[in-house]
Structures are given as structure tokens and as C-alpha cells.
Design an enzyme around this catalytic site. Structure first.
Site, PDB file in Angstrom:
ATOM      1  N   CYS A 122       0.814  -1.225   0.000  1.00 34.02           N
ATOM      2  CA  CYS A 122       0.000   0.000   0.000  1.00 34.02           C
ATOM      3  C   CYS A 122       0.842   1.268   0.000  1.00 34.02           C
ATOM      4  O   CYS A 122       0.335   2.351  -0.271  1.00 34.02           O
ATOM      5  CB  CYS A 122      -0.954   0.005   1.184  1.00 34.02           C
ATOM      6  SG  CYS A 122      -1.972  -1.463   1.256  1.00 34.02           S
ATOM      7  N   HIS A 261      -3.671   6.985   2.369  1.00 34.85           N
ATOM      8  CA  HIS A 261      -4.010   5.688   1.764  1.00 34.85           C
ATOM      9  C   HIS A 261      -5.415   5.306   2.242  1.00 34.85           C
ATOM     10  O   HIS A 261      -5.739   5.432   3.424  1.00 34.85           O
ATOM     11  CB  HIS A 261      -2.979   4.644   2.193  1.00 34.85           C
ATOM     12  CG  HIS A 261      -3.403   3.248   1.912  1.00 34.85           C
ATOM     13  ND1 HIS A 261      -3.887   2.861   0.680  1.00 34.85           N
ATOM     14  CD2 HIS A 261      -3.446   2.141   2.704  1.00 34.85           C
ATOM     15  CE1 HIS A 261      -4.197   1.580   0.738  1.00 34.85           C
ATOM     16  NE2 HIS A 261      -3.949   1.119   1.956  1.00 34.85           N
ATOM     17  N   ASN A 291     -10.249  -0.659  -0.283  1.00 33.84           N
ATOM     18  CA  ASN A 291      -8.796  -0.499  -0.227  1.00 33.84           C
ATOM     19  C   ASN A 291      -8.183  -1.037  -1.523  1.00 33.84           C
ATOM     20  O   ASN A 291      -8.220  -2.238  -1.780  1.00 33.84           O
ATOM     21  CB  ASN A 291      -8.264  -1.278   0.991  1.00 33.84           C
ATOM     22  CG  ASN A 291      -6.761  -1.165   1.156  1.00 33.84           C
ATOM     23  OD1 ASN A 291      -6.055  -0.749   0.254  1.00 33.84           O
ATOM     24  ND2 ASN A 291      -6.275  -1.551   2.326  1.00 33.84           N
TER      25      ASN A 291
HETATM   26  O1  UT7 Z   1      -3.791  -1.261   3.574  1.00 33.09           O
HETATM   27  C1  UT7 Z   1      -3.403  -1.984   4.698  1.00 33.09           C
HETATM   28  C2  UT7 Z   1      -4.179  -3.254   4.639  1.00 33.09           C
HETATM   29  N1  UT7 Z   1      -4.970  -3.642   5.732  1.00 33.09           N
HETATM   30  C3  UT7 Z   1      -5.732  -2.826   6.497  1.00 33.09           C
HETATM   31  O2  UT7 Z   1      -5.743  -1.652   6.377  1.00 33.09           O
HETATM   32  C4  UT7 Z   1      -6.607  -3.475   7.523  1.00 33.09           C
HETATM   33  C5  UT7 Z   1      -6.587  -2.750   8.827  1.00 33.09           C
HETATM   34  N2  UT7 Z   1      -7.554  -3.314   9.729  1.00 33.09           N
HETATM   35  C6  UT7 Z   1      -8.856  -3.038   9.659  1.00 33.09           C
HETATM   36  O3  UT7 Z   1      -9.281  -2.254   8.832  1.00 33.09           O
HETATM   37  C7  UT7 Z   1      -9.767  -3.657  10.681  1.00 33.09           C
HETATM   38  O4  UT7 Z   1      -9.008  -4.356  11.642  1.00 33.09           O
HETATM   39  C8  UT7 Z   1     -10.809  -4.615  10.048  1.00 33.09           C
HETATM   40  C9  UT7 Z   1     -11.831  -3.836   9.252  1.00 33.09           C
HETATM   41  C10 UT7 Z   1     -10.129  -5.637   9.152  1.00 33.09           C
HETATM   42  C11 UT7 Z   1     -11.558  -5.352  11.149  1.00 33.09           C
HETATM   43  O5  UT7 Z   1     -12.176  -4.431  12.028  1.00 33.09           O
HETATM   44  P1  UT7 Z   1     -11.974  -4.583  13.612  1.00 33.09           P
HETATM   45  O6  UT7 Z   1     -12.802  -3.552  14.229  1.00 33.09           O
HETATM   46  O7  UT7 Z   1     -10.507  -4.578  13.876  1.00 33.09           O
HETATM   47  O8  UT7 Z   1     -12.607  -5.985  13.874  1.00 33.09           O
HETATM   48  P2  UT7 Z   1     -11.923  -7.279  14.496  1.00 33.09           P
HETATM   49  O9  UT7 Z   1     -10.953  -7.903  13.538  1.00 33.09           O
HETATM   50  O10 UT7 Z   1     -11.458  -6.954  15.874  1.00 33.09           O
HETATM   51  O11 UT7 Z   1     -13.176  -8.248  14.592  1.00 33.09           O
HETATM   52  C12 UT7 Z   1     -14.291  -7.948  15.438  1.00 33.09           C
HETATM   53  C13 UT7 Z   1     -15.353  -9.008  15.193  1.00 33.09           C
HETATM   54  C14 UT7 Z   1     -14.800 -10.424  15.240  1.00 33.09           C
HETATM   55  O12 UT7 Z   1     -15.764 -11.243  15.859  1.00 33.09           O
HETATM   56  P3  UT7 Z   1     -15.629 -11.653  17.408  1.00 33.09           P
HETATM   57  O13 UT7 Z   1     -14.320 -12.369  17.521  1.00 33.09           O
HETATM   58  O14 UT7 Z   1     -15.640 -10.350  18.162  1.00 33.09           O
HETATM   59  O15 UT7 Z   1     -16.823 -12.512  17.623  1.00 33.09           O
HETATM   60  C15 UT7 Z   1     -14.676 -10.804  13.788  1.00 33.09           C
HETATM   61  O16 UT7 Z   1     -14.789 -12.207  13.579  1.00 33.09           O
HETATM   62  O17 UT7 Z   1     -15.915  -8.843  13.891  1.00 33.09           O
HETATM   63  C16 UT7 Z   1     -15.869 -10.100  13.189  1.00 33.09           C
HETATM   64  N3  UT7 Z   1     -15.741  -9.803  11.761  1.00 33.09           N
HETATM   65  C17 UT7 Z   1     -16.801  -9.580  10.983  1.00 33.09           C
HETATM   66  N4  UT7 Z   1     -18.124  -9.538  11.238  1.00 33.09           N
HETATM   67  C18 UT7 Z   1     -18.939  -9.255  10.210  1.00 33.09           C
HETATM   68  C19 UT7 Z   1     -14.605  -9.712  11.022  1.00 33.09           C
HETATM   69  N5  UT7 Z   1     -14.922  -9.410   9.758  1.00 33.09           N
HETATM   70  C20 UT7 Z   1     -16.272  -9.342   9.696  1.00 33.09           C
HETATM   71  C21 UT7 Z   1     -17.179  -9.056   8.667  1.00 33.09           C
HETATM   72  N6  UT7 Z   1     -18.502  -9.016   8.978  1.00 33.09           N
HETATM   73  N7  UT7 Z   1     -16.794  -8.793   7.397  1.00 33.09           N
END
Ligand code: UT7
Length: 336
Positions: A122, A261, A291
Site C-alpha cells: 500500500c 491511503h 482499499n
Molecule cells: O492497507 C493496509 C491493509 N490492511 C488494512 O488496512 C486493515 C486494517 N484493519 C482493519 O481495517 C480492521 O481491523 C478490520 C476492518 C479488518 C476489522 O475491524 P476490527 O474492528 O478490527 O474488527 P476485528 O478484527 O477486531 O473483529 C471484530 C469481530 C470479530 O468477531 P468476534 O471475535 O468479536 O466474535 C470478527 O470475527 O468482527 C468479526 N468480523 C466480521 N463480522 C462481520 C470480522 N470481519 C467481519 C465481517 N462481517 N466482514
């Protein structure tokens, strides 16, 4: 060039044309709801994304890059043969080798011109623009093209809700040329390769070749530790921006447009908040494209040019973060 700018330069550098291309096919949150255990509400709240674009199966990343490059050439009033060197930043090249930049340059009609790919995820466009500015300012080349292009839909596991909702396809291209006034006011670039598994494709190279077993385990797709990336993204981007500003003896209040980004609206909002950047100075299109990795910054810049947002003399702060881990910021004085 070590980024400790403003370094003495023989020449100035300016952007002389910028373009972008987004594939036609829109994938909305509602579309993803049909195949994944997710919801529009979750995706919008956690990422700010509403839709993204997916290129068709017969399109490679060079096809996206060529379209963005053609728009940049048209806007700049140049032919591809006027470009001395092509840099293409991507993690989704047409092939592992040869470099996709070679294919793009030839297709545009510039066979014979130097062309190479950069793989720094990125942060690709930030690194590419810094490199091009360095080469123009030191007199190596007169006019270069920097492209960020990705077909991330091709490396996503569409059954993995953590990544399938996040990434999209697109391309952006900028022509950087020698000029009297210097737009490049400095940069800060960094990398930390101690935990590559934070964001990577496990089976994709010499460490872990693509075997039948790897394919069966889905190791040909993006694997990401989202929460870890999120935490470092804000810290790294804020620090990088502040270091770049400090080196150029500027402050966040001098910045007219913050061009981050487009990883996640929450990452952008938190970074902007910590830099005391008001929302009206922050450029965003993450809601429409998701993204797009190395393409996101030139895409958002090209859309800003479509809207006539940038005025002569505006200070732009470009900041990115991604796989590597890698990060970087560039300070760019817009020249109309
Ligand atoms: O360009 C660089 C590339 N990468 C990034 O920029 C990614 C950076 N990270 C993020 O943007 C965020 O961490 C995410 C959007 C990927 C995830 O958001 P979060 O607020 O960090 O969520 P999390 O990973 O802590 O997950 C919270 C919950 C989990 O469930 P439990 O364990 O609390 O029951 C996940 O399993 O949300 C669940 N979850 C979803 N639920 C519905 C993860 N993805 C999804 C989804 N829909 N698509």
C-alpha cells in the site's frame, strides 16, 4: 535520496498529468451479504466502505494500469514516447515476472523505454513518487510515469469475510516531470520486515512455493492480522507525516489537503484527528472503492483533479501504510 529533504536538487519536479481507472463492475455491501456472514451495517461501521470494484476475469493489472496511464497522458498532453521511464507499483502483477511495467510501456507505444515494478504494497505510490522525484530532481530523467495498480480481487479468498469486504481493484497514474518550481518538499519512508505474516500471501514465492497442498489450504490468498495492522497503521502514518513535515520545516496547519491511503475510514479519521487535520481537508473515496492498495492515493488525487480541488500552491500531504510492513509520507506543493 534518504528522505531528509529538502535536499539540494539540480532541478524541480512537478506532476504534469494524473489519471485513474476503476473497473465497471460494482460489488456492494448488499452483494457481499448474499455470500458472506457479514452485514452492510458491520462493513460501514468498521470500515466506511459501501462498495468496491472488481475487474473482470479477462482483465489483468496491466489493463487497469494502461487505462489510468492513458488518462494521465491525455491530461498532460503527452504521448507515451515522451516518458523517459515507467514505474509501476503493484502486489498483483500480470506475472511473477516479467515486470508488468514493461508490458504497460510497450502497450502504450513506448517500447525501449526503461520500465520496472515496485512491490511495497500500500506504500507503493508514495515510494514510487519519492523515487521519481529523486530521479527527476537529480537530472537522471526528465519525465517519468508512476503508476499504482491492483487487481486485489484476484488474490482474495471470497469466503474470508475479514478480507473479502476490504479490498478492491483500480489504478492511478501520475506523470512527474522536470520543472522550475519544485513540488517535492520532502518525504519520510520506512519499513519493518520483522513480521511479514501480518499481511501477506503465504504461498507465493521462494519461501513457500505454490503447491497442491498450499492451494488446498487457501495459502495463495491474502492473509491478514487486521487488528494488528490497524494499530500500527495509525501510529506509523501519524509519525511519518510529522517527521516529513518537521524535515520540511512545516506543520500540519500548513497542509491544505491530506491524502491518506484509503485503507479504512476509521484509520483515516484517527490519523487525521491525531494530526489535527479538519475533515474538510481530508480526501476520501474508500466508501466507493474500498482499499485498492498502491492505487488508492493516485486514484483519490485524480478524482480531486476531476473536481478541480487542487489550486496552485496547495500543500498536499500524502501518507500511506501497508504490507511489509511499510509506510511513508510525501509533501507535495501542487503546481497547476
Ligand atoms: O492497507 C493496509 C491493509 N490492511 C488494512 O488496512 C486493515 C486494517 N484493519 C482493519 O481495517 C480492521 O481491523 C478490520 C476492518 C479488518 C476489522 O475491524 P476490527 O474492528 O478490527 O474488527 P476485528 O478484527 O477486531 O473483529 C471484530 C469481530 C470479530 O468477531 P468476534 O471475535 O468479536 O466474535 C470478527 O470475527 O468482527 C468479526 N468480523 C466480521 N463480522 C462481520 C470480522 N470481519 C467481519 C465481517 N462481517 N466482514
Amino acid at each position: 535520496m534518504n528522505g531528509r529533504s529538502p535536499a539540494p536538487a539540480l532541478f524541480g519536479a512537478r506532476i504534469a498529468g494524473i489519471g485513474h481507472y476503476a473497473p465497471e463492475h460494482i460489488v456492494s455491501n448488499a452483494d457481499l451479504e448474499k455470500t458472506l456472514d457479514t452485514s452492510d451495517e458491520w462493513i460501514v461501521t468498521r470500515t466506511g466502505m459501501r462498495e468496491r470494484r472488481h475487474a473482470s476475469a479477462d482483465m489483468a493489472v496491466s489493463d487497469l494500469a494502461i487505462r489510468a496511464a492513458e488518462q494521465a497522458l491525455k491530461r498532460g498532453g503527452y504521448h507515451a514516447t515522451d516518458i523517459d521511464c515507467f514505474i509501476l507499483a503493484t502486489v498483483t502483477p500480470d506475472f511473477a515476472f516479467p515486470a508488468t511495467a514493461c508490458i504497460v510501456a510497450s502497450h502504450l507505444g513506448a517500447t525501449g523505454k526503461p520500465a520496472f515494478d515496485m512491490e511495497i504494497a500500500c506504500s507503493g505510490f508514495i515510494y514510487g513518487l519519492s523515487l521519481a522525484a529523486g530521479m527527476i530532481r537529480s537530472g537522471v530523467f526528465t519525465r517519468m510515469m508512476v503508476i499504482g495498480a491492483e487487481k486485489l480481487s484476484g488474490i482474495m479468498n471470497m469466503e474470508d469475510r475479514a478480507t473479502a469486504i476490504l479490498f478492491g481493484d483500480g489504478a492511478g497514474a501520475a506523470i512527474v516531470e522536470r520543472s522550475e518550481q519544485d513540488s517535492f518538499l520532502g518525504c519520510e519512508l520506512g519499513a519493518d520486515g520483522s513480521t511479514p505474516e501480518t499481511l501477506y500471501i503465504p504461498a507465493s514465492g521462494s519461501r513457500k512455493p505454490i503447491t497442491a497442498a498450499a492451494l488446498a489450504a487457501g495459502e495463495q490468498y491474502i492473509h491478514m492480522q487486521g487488528r494488528e495492522i490497524f494499530k500500527s497503521a495509525v501510529t506509523r502514518m501519524v509519525n511519518s507525516a510529522l517527521v516529513a513535515l518537521d524535515r520540511a520545516q512545516l506543520t500540519p496547519s500548513d497542509v491544505r489537503w491530506f491524502v491518506p491511503h484509503q485503507a479504512n475510514k476509521r484509520i483515516i479519521d484517527a490519523t487525521a484527528r491525531q494530526l489535527a487535520m479538519p475533515p474538510e481537508r481530508v480526501l476520501m473515496n474508500v466508501d466507493r472503492y474500498g482499499n485498492t492498495s498502491s492505487a488508492s492515493i493516485p486514484m483519490v488525487m485524480s478524482e480531486a483533479v476531476d473536481r478541480n480541488l487542487f489550486a496552485d500552491g496547495d500543500l498536499l500531504l500524502l501518507s500511506g501504510f501497508g504490507g511489509g510492513l511499510s509506510w511513508g509520507s510525501v509533501l507535495w506543493r501542487w503546481a497547476a
